[in-house]
Design a protein around this motif. Sequence first.
Motif, PDB file in Angstrom:
ATOM      1  N   ALA A  40       5.621 -13.228 -13.155  1.00 13.72           N
ATOM      2  CA  ALA A  40       5.706 -12.799 -11.628  1.00 13.72           C
ATOM      3  C   ALA A  40       5.542 -11.303 -11.276  1.00 13.72           C
ATOM      4  N   VAL A  41       5.970 -10.448 -12.148  1.00 11.96           N
ATOM      5  CA  VAL A  41       6.154  -9.179 -11.781  1.00 11.96           C
ATOM      6  C   VAL A  41       5.242  -8.295 -12.373  1.00 11.96           C
ATOM      7  N   ASN A  42       4.920  -8.302 -13.647  1.00  9.34           N
ATOM      8  CA  ASN A  42       3.838  -7.603 -14.341  1.00  9.34           C
ATOM      9  C   ASN A  42       4.580  -6.245 -14.892  1.00  9.34           C
ATOM     10  N   ALA A  43       5.826  -6.406 -15.413  1.00 11.43           N
ATOM     11  CA  ALA A  43       6.440  -5.196 -15.574  1.00 11.43           C
ATOM     12  C   ALA A  43       6.120  -4.617 -17.035  1.00 11.43           C
ATOM     13  N   LEU A 469       3.792 -14.776  -3.159  1.00  6.71           N
ATOM     14  CA  LEU A 469       2.611 -14.041  -2.566  1.00  6.71           C
ATOM     15  C   LEU A 469       1.925 -14.464  -1.703  1.00  6.71           C
ATOM     16  N   ALA A 470       1.451 -13.686  -0.519  1.00  3.42           N
ATOM     17  CA  ALA A 470       0.309 -14.309   0.650  1.00  3.42           C
ATOM     18  C   ALA A 470      -0.786 -14.845  -0.237  1.00  3.42           C
ATOM     19  N   VAL A 471      -1.279 -15.977   0.476  1.00  3.25           N
ATOM     20  CA  VAL A 471      -2.649 -16.442  -0.021  1.00  3.25           C
ATOM     21  C   VAL A 471      -3.598 -16.111   1.032  1.00  3.25           C
ATOM     22  N   THR A 472      -4.689 -15.671   0.791  1.00  2.00           N
ATOM     23  CA  THR A 472      -5.697 -15.574   1.451  1.00  2.00           C
ATOM     24  C   THR A 472      -6.995 -16.303   1.338  1.00  2.00           C
TER      25      THR A 472
END
Length: 474
Positions: A40-43, A469-472
């Motif tokens: 979810a964050v890619n840290a 996350l917004a889905v476009t």
Amino acid sequence: MTDLIHLTACAAVDMLKAGDVTPQEMVDAAYDRIEAVDGAVNATPILCRERAEQQAKTASRNTLLAGLPVGIKDLSEVEGVRCTYGSPIFKDYIPNFSDIPVVNLERHGAVLIGKTNTPEFGAGANTFNAVFGITRNPWDISKSCAGSSGGSAVALATGQCWLASGSDLGGSLRTPASFCGIVGLRPSPGRVPRLNPGDPFGTMSVEGPMGRTVEDTALMLDAMAGQDPRDPISQPLPHTSFRQTCRTGAPPRRIAYSLDLGGIIPVDPAVEQVFNNALKQLEDMGVELVETCPDFSNAIEAFKILRGLGFVNGQRENYEKHRNLLKDDVIWNYEYGRSLTAEDIAQAQRWRGAIHADAVRLFTQQDFDAFLCPTAIVPPYPAEQLWVDQVNGQTFDNYIHWLAMVSAITLTGLPAISVPAGFTEDGLPVGVQLVGAPFSEGRLLAHARHFESATGLATAVPIDPKGVLAVTSS
């Protein structure tokens, strides 16, 4: 294993030393947590589990960190572990040596679990790159974690490791700490030794510790710091450990403060509200507060010039051989640096000298224990937004202008720590920046710990990533 990720670094080390938990169990807990939340964050995009497990087998209880897992920012070399610097140029690079802070951490019993994400060569205060993509803020994954030590800040905030390394030129360690609700310390130049063959006497960029609490951060500084002959400005360790001074040091008596560094930079109202609440907490602690600050009127231009000079020094070969692979921020810094004249550079050095002298007078002549200001001028902004281009109607013409709150402090050469101070109405973290006297990291950490105790925010992390996350649609 789930319970282990909620331990502070200091508590985890105490358990490791007592034999109540093993380094392998800590490593397993770290990797289980990475698997659970990093999607979810890619840290932490680079993992080295086999290496970590080998270290765990030989970790000694008699060392400072006793087998504690830590994350390393992907601007630092670790022998045998991929190091991309966030750049396609180095996407497959595996160094055959480790940087000095890494060597120090491992010598003190750290187990390195992986590399944390960073923007390309640390340029840009938002952590994304063409190799691994965007690192997202766990308090709202649609938001930025800032940069360039964003991966380290997010790894800490989500419980992937107990300590993580950062570096700081113009706020790269402090701004992500503010955005993610953790602690980040920019030490005095020379406090943490580093390899910098292109600019061995440089004092703008430093390595530093990041933790979930102030005392954790002090513990990591003990493991990173110390004199090294390869760094000509490195400083010897103090007689008393940073952690001990942090635990036993007195609270601050008298603090100078400024919301906007004497008017050089605007501050978002949401940050101003948290900052004013922090002032109230300090007053309730019995601290005398005086609104004053050094003369930072030339700080923005001075930092811009000296940063440009640094990019000419550090990025010449990459620019000449791989310009097509560099992102615009790196190209802009380099080309701006190439445009500078000798008089430009000399003027910036004179400005910096005056800023340093004025800042030191706060401590030597005006009897302040610390200087306080916000860490970032805005709360976390959308992750896809490259940089902050305007605040309160004031427009910025380049991507480093909005960082003046931290870059101005860089010019002082003084140690500075970002500590969580509260949240916006939307639940996003906001930090404040405490600046200490020259080479006073121990006392500064003690002051920060007393403030941390007053806020009650030391247990706010780790958290599970929040938001969607917004889905476009096309």
